[in-house]
Design a protein around this motif. Structure first.
Motif, mmCIF file in Angstrom:
data_model
loop_
_atom_site.group_PDB
_atom_site.id
_atom_site.type_symbol
_atom_site.label_atom_id
_atom_site.label_comp_id
_atom_site.label_asym_id
_atom_site.label_seq_id
_atom_site.Cartn_x
_atom_site.Cartn_y
_atom_site.Cartn_z
ATOM 1 N N THR A 142 -0.535 2.425 -8.570
ATOM 2 C CA THR A 142 -0.297 3.882 -8.618
ATOM 3 C C THR A 142 1.178 4.218 -8.765
ATOM 4 N N ARG B 28 0.844 -1.188 0.000
ATOM 5 C CA ARG B 28 0.000 0.000 0.000
ATOM 6 C C ARG B 28 0.885 1.246 0.000
ATOM 7 N N PRO B 29 0.320 2.382 -0.409
ATOM 8 C CA PRO B 29 1.122 3.615 -0.451
ATOM 9 C C PRO B 29 1.734 4.001 0.891
ATOM 10 N N SER C 154 5.401 5.524 -0.748
ATOM 11 C CA SER C 154 4.850 6.448 -1.739
ATOM 12 C C SER C 154 5.745 7.662 -1.962
ATOM 13 N N ASP D 150 -3.448 0.910 -4.931
ATOM 14 C CA ASP D 150 -4.423 1.627 -4.124
ATOM 15 C C ASP D 150 -5.519 0.692 -3.628
#
Length: 329
Positions: free
Chosen positions: A250, A220-221, A274, A244
């Motif tokens: 992403t 996950r970010p 991220s 995401d």
């Protein structure tokens, strides 16, 4: 090098050149002789709802086997039936929808005459390939393709040489004419040769090679960089995909991204992945040919590419090593 060796080489080359000249002449004569019977043979093969059954004995049998293989690999279903085995049970392989092609230079092989009798009883279309138009086999066939040669390359004029070359070339001509009439293309050829290099390049899709499910390195970010690196190491793709909540990629975080982040930020242990990821990663479709994906990766100097569906959802990832292992490269 002594004079005797020089003479041996000279004689060997002269012999080879003489052989090739004789066989070239045989092919030139065959080319000039082609006419309506050849076109009718092509029409007969194209109209066949079964298979082309190619049969012969001796050297002609070897040629028949090669012709059957060439026909089969170029869009005309075919198989070889040994002339001697045919009359001992293999005639049962023939169906009423087949076309029979019998090869005998003399046209007098008794086994093939027996096969002809069986073919007549079944009402099979029959093509004879021989060097003697007046022979029993040639006269009884629906079509006769003449492969007569003036002389064999053998100095004794005995060993089948020029005649087998002419016969094999005629078989190639039949196969290619049928191929072109059928519109047989490279992808069709590849389907007949899935184990070959062309088959791999034209049949293998990205979905066949991509890594998916638990093999995918995803985070996950907000995943801390140390955890992202652990995922990267476990999955062995040299990157992690940042995904995401909806399942869309992403970004991508690679070894290169880590090095750049270390230079700019120093201690990265508390940073989310991220911060250092490369956003908007390049993606490919699972239906893309693997060879085309390899070109994209080469042109973009990429080691990995992400695979997504039509709506942009993550499906998998492809690594250059996967292409190498599948011998696409």
């Amino acid at each position: 090098m002594n004079s005797s060796t020089d003479m041996s080489e000279k004689l060997a080359l002269e012999s080879a050149q003489r052989t090739l000249d004789i066989e070239i002449q045989a092919l030139e004569t065959l080319k000039a002789r082609l006419g309506r019977p050849f076109a009718q043979a092509v029409e007969m093969l194209l109209a066949c709802e079964g298979r082309a059954v190619v049969t012969g004995l001796g050297k002609s049998g070897h040629v028949a086997r090669k012709i059957a293989a060439t026909l089969a690999s170029t869009g005309t279903p075919a198989f070889f039936m040994h002339g001697a085995e045919a009359i001992h049970g293999d005639l049962g392989m023939i169906t009423s929808n087949d076309v029979l092609i019998a090869i005998s230079y003399s046209g007098t092989a008794p086994e093939l005459v027996a096969v002809l009798t069986y073919a007549r009883r079944m009402g099979l279309p029959f093509i004879a390939i021989s060097g003697h138009p007046e022979s029993e086999l040639a006269q009884a066939a629906d079509l006769h393709l003449d492969v007569q040669v003036e002389q064999e390359a053998c100095p004794l004029n005995l060993a089948p040489t020029a005649s087998t070359t002419a016969t094999m070339a005629l078989g190639d001509a039949l196969a290619v004419a049928c191929l072109e009439a059928r519109g047989f293309n490279a992808e069709d050829f590849a389907r007949s040769h899935p184990g070959g290099a062309l088959g791999r390049r034209l049949l293998t899709r990205v979905r066949d090679l991509m890594r998916w499910g638990r093999s995918l390195p995803t985070v996950r970010p907000d995943t801390p960089i140390p955890s992202a690196l652990e995922e990267m190491s476990r999955k062995g793709m040299g990157m992690v995909i940042i995904q995401d909540a909806q399942g869309r990629p992403t970004g991508i975080f690679t070894d290169g991204d880590l090095r750049r982040l270390l230079v700019s930020r120093g201690d990265v242990r508390q940073l989310p992945v991220s911060v250092g990821m490369s956003p908007n990663p390049r993606t490919i479709s699972p239906d893309m040919l693997a060879a085309e994906a390899a070109k994209h990766m080469h042109d973009g100097r990429l080691s990995q590419m992400i695979v997504v569906d039509e709506s942009g959802l993550l499906l998998g990832a492809l690594h250059m090593h996967d292409l190498l292992a599948a011998k696409i490269l």
